[in-house]
Write an enzyme that holds these catalytic residues in place. Structure first.
Site, PDB file in Angstrom:
ATOM      1  N   PHE A 195     -35.697  30.929  25.310  1.00 43.32           N
ATOM      2  CA  PHE A 195     -34.698  30.724  26.375  1.00 43.32           C
ATOM      3  C   PHE A 195     -34.413  31.994  27.165  1.00 43.32           C
ATOM      4  O   PHE A 195     -33.916  31.929  28.290  1.00 43.32           O
ATOM      5  CB  PHE A 195     -33.389  30.180  25.777  1.00 43.32           C
ATOM      6  CG  PHE A 195     -32.518  31.249  25.155  1.00 43.32           C
ATOM      7  CD1 PHE A 195     -31.652  32.007  25.937  1.00 43.32           C
ATOM      8  CD2 PHE A 195     -32.559  31.521  23.789  1.00 43.32           C
ATOM      9  CE1 PHE A 195     -30.857  33.008  25.380  1.00 43.32           C
ATOM     10  CE2 PHE A 195     -31.775  32.513  23.216  1.00 43.32           C
ATOM     11  CZ  PHE A 195     -30.925  33.254  24.020  1.00 43.32           C
TER      12      PHE A 195
ATOM     13  N   LYS B 219     -44.597  24.590  27.363  1.00 43.52           N
ATOM     14  CA  LYS B 219     -43.446  23.935  26.723  1.00 43.52           C
ATOM     15  C   LYS B 219     -42.325  24.962  26.746  1.00 43.52           C
ATOM     16  O   LYS B 219     -42.221  25.816  25.875  1.00 43.52           O
ATOM     17  CB  LYS B 219     -43.811  23.535  25.289  1.00 43.52           C
ATOM     18  CG  LYS B 219     -43.008  22.375  24.707  1.00 43.52           C
ATOM     19  CD  LYS B 219     -41.504  22.550  24.745  1.00 43.52           C
ATOM     20  CE  LYS B 219     -40.955  23.447  23.672  1.00 43.52           C
ATOM     21  NZ  LYS B 219     -39.507  23.761  23.842  1.00 43.52           N
TER      22      LYS B 219
ATOM     23  N   GLU C 254     -35.857  24.354  25.845  1.00 39.65           N
ATOM     24  CA  GLU C 254     -35.075  23.194  26.299  1.00 39.65           C
ATOM     25  C   GLU C 254     -33.662  23.607  26.724  1.00 39.65           C
ATOM     26  O   GLU C 254     -32.916  22.814  27.264  1.00 39.65           O
ATOM     27  CB  GLU C 254     -35.038  22.114  25.211  1.00 39.65           C
ATOM     28  CG  GLU C 254     -34.366  22.500  23.900  1.00 39.65           C
ATOM     29  CD  GLU C 254     -35.272  23.288  22.937  1.00 39.65           C
ATOM     30  OE1 GLU C 254     -36.138  24.065  23.401  1.00 39.65           O
ATOM     31  OE2 GLU C 254     -35.081  23.151  21.720  1.00 39.65           O
TER      32      GLU C 254
ATOM     33  N   SER D 101     -38.297  33.257  18.115  1.00 39.48           N
ATOM     34  CA  SER D 101     -37.747  33.909  16.919  1.00 39.48           C
ATOM     35  C   SER D 101     -38.813  34.009  15.826  1.00 39.48           C
ATOM     36  O   SER D 101     -39.787  33.248  15.818  1.00 39.48           O
ATOM     37  CB  SER D 101     -36.545  33.118  16.416  1.00 39.48           C
ATOM     38  OG  SER D 101     -36.956  31.796  16.120  1.00 39.48           O
TER      39      SER D 101
ATOM     40  N   CYS E 169     -35.350  40.592  23.667  1.00 41.60           N
ATOM     41  CA  CYS E 169     -36.058  40.969  22.437  1.00 41.60           C
ATOM     42  C   CYS E 169     -36.242  42.480  22.375  1.00 41.60           C
ATOM     43  O   CYS E 169     -36.578  43.018  21.334  1.00 41.60           O
ATOM     44  CB  CYS E 169     -37.401  40.279  22.362  1.00 41.60           C
ATOM     45  SG  CYS E 169     -38.493  40.820  23.664  1.00 41.60           S
TER      46      CYS E 169
ATOM     47  N   GLU F  45     -31.160  39.646  13.192  1.00 42.32           N
ATOM     48  CA  GLU F  45     -31.265  39.844  14.646  1.00 42.32           C
ATOM     49  C   GLU F  45     -30.057  39.120  15.255  1.00 42.32           C
ATOM     50  O   GLU F  45     -30.005  37.885  15.268  1.00 42.32           O
ATOM     51  CB  GLU F  45     -32.565  39.232  15.182  1.00 42.32           C
ATOM     52  CG  GLU F  45     -32.693  39.425  16.682  1.00 42.32           C
ATOM     53  CD  GLU F  45     -33.891  38.695  17.296  1.00 42.32           C
ATOM     54  OE1 GLU F  45     -34.254  37.614  16.821  1.00 42.32           O
ATOM     55  OE2 GLU F  45     -34.429  39.218  18.288  1.00 42.32           O
TER      56      GLU F  45
HETATM   57  P1  NAD Z   1     -36.649  29.989  19.287  1.00 46.91           P
HETATM   58  O1  NAD Z   1     -37.614  30.478  18.265  1.00 46.91           O
HETATM   59  O2  NAD Z   1     -35.464  29.214  18.813  1.00 46.91           O
HETATM   60  O3  NAD Z   1     -37.396  29.021  20.341  1.00 46.91           O
HETATM   61  C1  NAD Z   1     -38.583  29.408  20.972  1.00 46.91           C
HETATM   62  C2  NAD Z   1     -39.384  28.141  21.282  1.00 46.91           C
HETATM   63  O4  NAD Z   1     -39.700  27.461  20.064  1.00 46.91           O
HETATM   64  C3  NAD Z   1     -38.640  27.135  22.162  1.00 46.91           C
HETATM   65  O5  NAD Z   1     -39.517  26.612  23.107  1.00 46.91           O
HETATM   66  C4  NAD Z   1     -38.178  26.087  21.173  1.00 46.91           C
HETATM   67  O6  NAD Z   1     -38.104  24.793  21.732  1.00 46.91           O
HETATM   68  C5  NAD Z   1     -39.244  26.116  20.093  1.00 46.91           C
HETATM   69  N1  NAD Z   1     -38.705  25.779  18.770  1.00 46.91           N
HETATM   70  C6  NAD Z   1     -37.463  26.051  18.294  1.00 46.91           C
HETATM   71  N2  NAD Z   1     -37.344  25.576  17.029  1.00 46.91           N
HETATM   72  C7  NAD Z   1     -38.526  25.022  16.716  1.00 46.91           C
HETATM   73  C8  NAD Z   1     -39.019  24.378  15.522  1.00 46.91           C
HETATM   74  N3  NAD Z   1     -38.271  24.234  14.445  1.00 46.91           N
HETATM   75  N4  NAD Z   1     -40.276  23.930  15.537  1.00 46.91           N
HETATM   76  C9  NAD Z   1     -41.058  24.072  16.622  1.00 46.91           C
HETATM   77  N5  NAD Z   1     -40.646  24.667  17.769  1.00 46.91           N
HETATM   78  C10 NAD Z   1     -39.390  25.143  17.811  1.00 46.91           C
HETATM   79  O7  NAD Z   1     -36.215  31.241  20.156  1.00 46.91           O
HETATM   80  P2  NAD Z   1     -35.084  31.321  21.287  1.00 46.91           P
HETATM   81  O8  NAD Z   1     -33.751  31.238  20.637  1.00 46.91           O
HETATM   82  O9  NAD Z   1     -35.390  30.406  22.394  1.00 46.91           O
HETATM   83  O10 NAD Z   1     -35.336  32.805  21.842  1.00 46.91           O
HETATM   84  C11 NAD Z   1     -34.798  33.951  21.260  1.00 46.91           C
HETATM   85  C12 NAD Z   1     -35.754  34.593  20.272  1.00 46.91           C
HETATM   86  O11 NAD Z   1     -36.975  34.922  20.937  1.00 46.91           O
HETATM   87  C13 NAD Z   1     -35.246  35.900  19.707  1.00 46.91           C
HETATM   88  O12 NAD Z   1     -35.568  35.939  18.337  1.00 46.91           O
HETATM   89  C14 NAD Z   1     -36.018  36.967  20.477  1.00 46.91           C
HETATM   90  O13 NAD Z   1     -36.174  38.197  19.815  1.00 46.91           O
HETATM   91  C15 NAD Z   1     -37.323  36.274  20.641  1.00 46.91           C
HETATM   92  N6  NAD Z   1     -38.068  36.855  21.740  1.00 46.91           N
HETATM   93  C16 NAD Z   1     -39.129  37.655  21.436  1.00 46.91           C
HETATM   94  C17 NAD Z   1     -39.844  38.261  22.439  1.00 46.91           C
HETATM   95  C18 NAD Z   1     -41.006  39.133  22.120  1.00 46.91           C
HETATM   96  O14 NAD Z   1     -41.730  39.478  23.036  1.00 46.91           O
HETATM   97  N7  NAD Z   1     -41.248  39.508  20.888  1.00 46.91           N
HETATM   98  C19 NAD Z   1     -39.494  38.048  23.783  1.00 46.91           C
HETATM   99  C20 NAD Z   1     -38.414  37.206  24.073  1.00 46.91           C
HETATM  100  C21 NAD Z   1     -37.721  36.615  23.025  1.00 46.91           C
END
Ligand code: NAD
Length: 510
Positions: free
Chosen positions: A164, A188, A191, A241, A296, A395
């Site tokens: 997000f 994808k 959401e 994450s 991040c 985090e």
């Molecule tokens: P998230 O892991 O909750 O979601 C990321 C994606 O995974 C979304 O599209 C979501 O729909 C999907 N998703 C969520 N739960 C899922 C599941 N159980 N099974 C399958 N798909 C699932 O992350 P977020 O809250 O949207 O974003 C924040 C996180 O992203 C933080 O941990 C941040 O550090 C990380 N991030 C990392 C970088 C990097 O370059 N390393 C960059 C930006 C964000």
């Protein structure tokens, strides 16, 4: 996990827009009967409802991408480069439009949203160089009359699953190099703030990208799992994450896909006693609270070494009351709300747990939160944080900065190297020798020397170490060209009857 609302494809609530899929160059209303709520975090009001895809809808997007791939891979490099230049021009012209969409669903302030679009634009600019980036090697006369050359070819249909916190930029990290390399793409997006992906889809169509080369399926775990298991998807790029990144990597590779999965972070900024304390305090405030800590690469832990600690904490404390928290659409706001109410409450819980576990609460964001129903939380500073505390271990992904006091440089770098994450790290010092040793010793993928958020420029690649990256390929830059193509080596000889004979021995080169 996503809150799910049940609604038919044409059912719509007044004042709440329905956010559809984009398949084969047009909007496709979802048929699953499942939608997720989208909010304006600054008001707390629901503004949208996003379709959550079924397995069949994911199939349809992959099928559209597969069909488009057959002709897209044949498009010349010159034409692909021209198209990337068109896209570059349109994104540049319309980035303020993107910024407004970002602010209205993510909450970050407009200037920051514009910064996101601009950093994404750099990746598109990099991809404009695709003819040069895909140049192969050629060895004339590798053996007598035999030439050897290498080419890189696209993979096919590739998918991106994005978080997000950067709804425009992180997808650009993926689709720009993927498409330039000749792949077709299924995105994808998160959401929580899905509208930016449709803005992107419409812009790409306007720039002249053929239908089906870029598709969007909205969704939750159902859509993600369908992509991970789909035999028609060759590679998955994920950013999000750590627990989900690990899951994506394990499941995607189990299904035979190439996977790069970038995870979460706990970025440390070490301040040595010889550092310029004002400069370090400015950097800590900017990197700790910018985008409400939802980056991040945000600084989450400040490691104050020796005598640096007291003046540093004082200098940061003095700056905090001046940070203007408010609706991101207001030009004077410097920090917006968090993305959802649940996330805001979770972030706030770390202030409480920090206090209970023995940290000193220097600034408590719960006391400086603007009124109203928005998902706001003011800036917080915890001092005397130790490695056993939740505020250090997790985090937080919010505007809470933790200060850990370390007696020496060795203790400080030990903290970084022992941490399970290894995304970004920064060192503030005036000592070039120490800085050089630090860069040599530290276990992290992106290192800042007196730079608090060392996000690499687009012609380098972005990625962390340890639990911040699963797979061996970083995002954008040269590594993305490698990730989105596979190599082929051609050994060729032109017919020369004079040298032709039967020889059952293993081919020799000498
Ligand atoms: P998230 O892991 O909750 O979601 C990321 C994606 O995974 C979304 O599209 C979501 O729909 C999907 N998703 C969520 N739960 C899922 C599941 N159980 N099974 C399958 N798909 C699932 O992350 P977020 O809250 O949207 O974003 C924040 C996180 O992203 C933080 O941990 C941040 O550090 C990380 N991030 C990392 C970088 C990097 O370059 N390393 C960059 C930006 C964000």
């Amino acid at each position: 996990m996503t809150e799910v609302i049940h609604r038919t494809a044409d059912e719509q609530r007044e004042g709440v827009s329905r956010i559809n899929h984009w398949i084969g160059g047009r909007l496709v209303p979802g048929q699953s009967g499942r939608t997720g709520p989208v909010y304006n975090p600054a008001t707390g009001q629901q503004t949208g409802e996003v379709d959550l895809a079924t397995v069949e809808e994911v199939d349809a997007a992959v099928a559209a991408a597969k069909e488009a791939y057959e002709s897209w891979r044949k498009v010349s490099l010159a034409k692909r480069a021209e198209l990337m230049f068109n896209i570059r021009e349109l994104v540049h012209e319309r980035r303020e439009e993107a910024a407004r969409i970002l602010t209205s669903e993510h909450g970050k302030v407009l200037s920051d949203a514009l910064g996101e679009a601009t950093r994404g634009l750099e990746v598109i600019e990099f991809a404009c160089g695709i003819p040069t980036l895909l140049k192969g090697d050629f060895s004339e006369q590798a053996s007598t009359g035999i030439d050897v050359y290498s080419i890189r070819q696209p993979l096919g249909v590739v998918a991106g699953i994005t978080p997000f916190n950067f709804p425009v930029m992180v997808p650009m990290w993926m689709w720009a190099p993927a498409i330039a390399c000749g792949n077709t793409f299924v995105l994808k997006p998160s959401e929580k703030d899905p509208s930016a992906s449709l803005w992107t889809a419409e812009l790409l169509k306007e720039a002249g990208l053929p239908d089906g080369v870029f598709n969007v399926v909205h969704g939750d775990k159902v859509a993600v799992d369908a992509l991970l298991e789909h035999p028609g998807v060759a590679a998955i790029s994920f950013v999000g994450s750590t627990p989900i990144a690990r899951y994506i990597y394990e499941t995607g590779t189990k299904h035979g896909k190439r996977v790069q999965a970038l995870g979460g972070a706990k970025n440390h900024m070490i301040v040595l006693p010889d550092a310029d304390i004002d400069m370090a305090a400015d950097a800590a405030v900017s990197a700790g609270y910018g985008s409400a800590g939802e980056r991040c690469m945000a600084v989450s832990v400040l490691v104050a070494v020796g005598d640096a600690a007291d003046p540093l904490v004082e200098a940061i404390k003095a700056r905090l009351p001046k940070v203007k928290v408010g609706d991101g659409m207001q030009p004077d706001s410097e920090m917006g709300p968090l993305v959802t109410r649940e996330h805001r409450d979770k972030v706030a819980s770390y202030i409480a747990s920090g206090s209970e576990q023995g940290a000193t609460v220097v600034a408590d964001g719960r006391e400086s939160t603007p009124d109203g129903d928005g998902f706001f939380l003011g800036v917080s500073l915890l001092d005397n944080v130790t490695t056993e505390m939740d505020a250090y271990r997790d985090e937080i992904f919010g505007p809470v900065l933790s200060v850990v006091r370390a007696a020496s440089y060795d203790e400080a770098i030990g903290l970084v190297n022992d941490n399970p994450y290894g995304n970004g790290v920064a060192l503030f010092t005036r000592d070039g020798g120490v800085a050089r040793q630090f860069q040599f010793d530290v276990s992290a993928g992106m290192v800042g020397i007196n730079v608090p958020i060392p996000v690499p420029v687009a012609y380098y690649s972005f990625g962390g170490w340890k639990a911040s990256l699963f797979g061996d390929s970083h995002a954008y830059g040269p590594e993305s060209i490698h990730f989105y193509t596979r190599g082929k080596v051609v050994t060729s000889r032109w017919p020369d009857p004079a040298t032709s004979k039967v020889d059952l021995g293993f081919p020799q080169t000498r």
